[in-house]
Design an enzyme around this catalytic site. Structure first.
Site, PDB file in Angstrom:
ATOM      1  N   THR A 100       0.869  -1.181   0.000  1.00  0.00           N
ATOM      2  CA  THR A 100       0.000   0.000   0.000  1.00  0.00           C
ATOM      3  C   THR A 100       0.899   1.223   0.000  1.00  0.00           C
ATOM      4  O   THR A 100       1.500   1.563   1.020  1.00  0.00           O
ATOM      5  CB  THR A 100      -0.925   0.014   1.226  1.00  0.00           C
ATOM      6  N   LEU A 174      -7.959   2.827  -5.651  1.00  0.00           N
ATOM      7  CA  LEU A 174      -9.017   1.983  -5.114  1.00  0.00           C
ATOM      8  C   LEU A 174      -8.630   1.427  -3.751  1.00  0.00           C
ATOM      9  O   LEU A 174      -9.454   1.392  -2.823  1.00  0.00           O
ATOM     10  CB  LEU A 174      -9.329   0.846  -6.088  1.00  0.00           C
ATOM     11  N   LYS A 175      -7.388   1.000  -3.598  1.00  0.00           N
ATOM     12  CA  LYS A 175      -6.942   0.469  -2.302  1.00  0.00           C
ATOM     13  C   LYS A 175      -7.036   1.536  -1.221  1.00  0.00           C
ATOM     14  O   LYS A 175      -7.508   1.270  -0.098  1.00  0.00           O
ATOM     15  CB  LYS A 175      -5.501  -0.044  -2.407  1.00  0.00           C
ATOM     16  N   LEU A 176      -6.617   2.757  -1.522  1.00  0.00           N
ATOM     17  CA  LEU A 176      -6.698   3.827  -0.534  1.00  0.00           C
ATOM     18  C   LEU A 176      -8.146   4.180  -0.226  1.00  0.00           C
ATOM     19  O   LEU A 176      -8.493   4.494   0.922  1.00  0.00           O
ATOM     20  CB  LEU A 176      -5.925   5.055  -1.019  1.00  0.00           C
TER      21      LEU A 176
END
Length: 299
Positions: A100, A174-176
Site C-alpha cells: 500500500t 481503489l486500495k486507498l
C-alpha cells in the site's frame, strides 16, 4: 524457473509461504529476500537469496518478481535508482508490487519499468494477517493485461479475488479508497459504541444488536468476536492505519478531491499513535474513545 520475492513482513511471509508451496509442488522455486534474514525461516521451501549485491542480481533475474514492502520509502529504496531492482531486471520481466503506497511512487515505478522494458503490475492487497494465512486476500490490479495474465497463477495461490481495475494507478486509488472506508469505520464504531456504553447499555447487548442491525457489514462481523473478548491483538495496527489514512489524504489533495473526513480520521489515528495503543489493532480506537469518556473495562 524461479520467481523472486522481496519482503517477508506480517502479510508478505504468509503470502510467500503459499506461493513457495505451490512452486515447489510444480517443480519450480521461490527466491526470497528480506532485510531480516531470520524471517526466511517462516517460508519453508523458499531459497534464501541473502542481502548482498549478488543476491539482488539473482532476484532481479527472475522472470517474475513480487514485492511486499512497508511503505513508499522502502519501496523506492529497493526498486528505484541505478542500483535498484528495476535497473537490474531483464527485459520482458514482470514486477508485481503488492504494497500500500502512494499513486505517485507507483507511477515512478511504472515509468522506470517502461524505460527498462519491464511489465509493471500494481497489485495492492486488501485483507489482514488472518486472511493472508487463509490464502483469502483480495488484490486490486492495474497495469498491462499481459503482466496480470503471467502473474495470475502465482497471485491466485494467496488471493481469493483478483480484480483488474485499469492500466495505470487505478489499483492504488481503489486500495486507498477501501482503506478510507475501513479506517473510518473503526473510528465511527469507537465513538458510537462508547456512547451506548455511557448510556448504560451492557456490552454484550451492544454487540448483539450491532451484529444484527443495518450497521452490520463483513468488517463489523469479522470484528465482533474480538470486540466481545476485548482482544486487540493487531491484525492491522493503529500505526499502519495512520500510514494508510495519511496516504489517502495526500492522494486526495494531489487529485483535487476534498478529504475532510479522511483528514479528521487521520488526525484521530495520529493522536492514538502517540499512546500505548500504537501497536494494537486499529479497532483499539475504541479504547481511546472509552478513555475520553471515563469508562473502564465493561463488567
Amino acid at each position: 524457473m524461479q520467481t523472486g520475492w522481496i519482503g517477508l513482513g506480517k502479510l508478505g511471509a504468509p503470502m510467500a509461504r503459499h506461493l513457495a508451496r505451490h512452486l515447489v509442488a510444480e517443480g519450480h522455486s521461490l527466491l526470497a529476500l528480506d532485510r531480516d534474514p531470520g524471517r526466511l525461516a517462516a517460508v519453508p521451501g523458499a531459497e534464501a537469496a541473502g542481502l548482498d549485491r549478488v543476491a539482488a542480481c539473482r532476484v532481479a533475474a527472475c522472470r517474475v518478481v513480487i514485492t511486499s514492502l512497508p511503505d513508499d520509502a522502502s519501496l523506492g529504496a529497493v526498486a528505484l535508482g541505478t542500483e535498484g531492482l528495476l535497473a537490474r531486471m531483464t527485459r520482458d520481466g514482470v514486477l508485481v508490487e503488492t504494497s500500500t503506497v502512494s499513486p505517485q511512487t507507483s507511477a515512478a515505478l511504472r515509468e522506470a519499468a517502461d524505460a527498462r522494458g519491464v511489465l509493471y503490475l500494481a497489485a495492492p492487497v486488501s485483507g489482514s494477517t488472518a486472511t493472508a494465512e487463509a490464502a483469502a486476500l483480495t488484490l486490486f490490479c492495474s497495469g498491462p493485461e499481459a503482466a496480470l495474465e503471467r502473474a495470475r497463477p502465482l497471485l491466485s495461490t494467496f488471493a481469493r479475488a483478483i480484480h483488474a481495475v485499469g492500466e495505470a494507478e487505478e489499483a492504488r486509488f481503489l486500495k486507498l479508497a477501501i482503506n478510507h472506508f475501513v479506517g473510518s469505520t473503526a473510528q465511527i464504531a469507537a465513538e458510537a459504541l462508547t456512547l451506548a456504553r455511557k448510556g448504560g447499555v451492557a456490552w454484550e447487548t451492544i454487540l448483539a444488536v450491532l451484529g444484527s442491525s443495518v450497521a452490520a457489514s463483513p468488517l463489523v462481523a469479522y470484528k465482533l468476536d474480538p470486540l466481545r473478548r476485548r482482544d486487540f491483538a493487531p491484525a492491522f495496527s493503529i500505526a499502519q492505519m495512520l500510514k494508510d489514512m495519511s496516504l489517502a489524504v495526500a492522494a486526495g489533495e494531489a487529485a483535487g478531491v476534498a478529504m475532510p473526513v479522511a483528514a479528521l480520521v487521520r488526525d484521530l489515528y495520529a493522536e492514538q499513535d502517540g499512546t500505548d495503543l500504537r501497536d494494537l489493532d486499529f479497532f483499539a480506537a475504541l479504547l481511546a474513545a472509552e478513555r475520553r469518556a471515563g469508562l473502564g473495562e465493561p463488567a
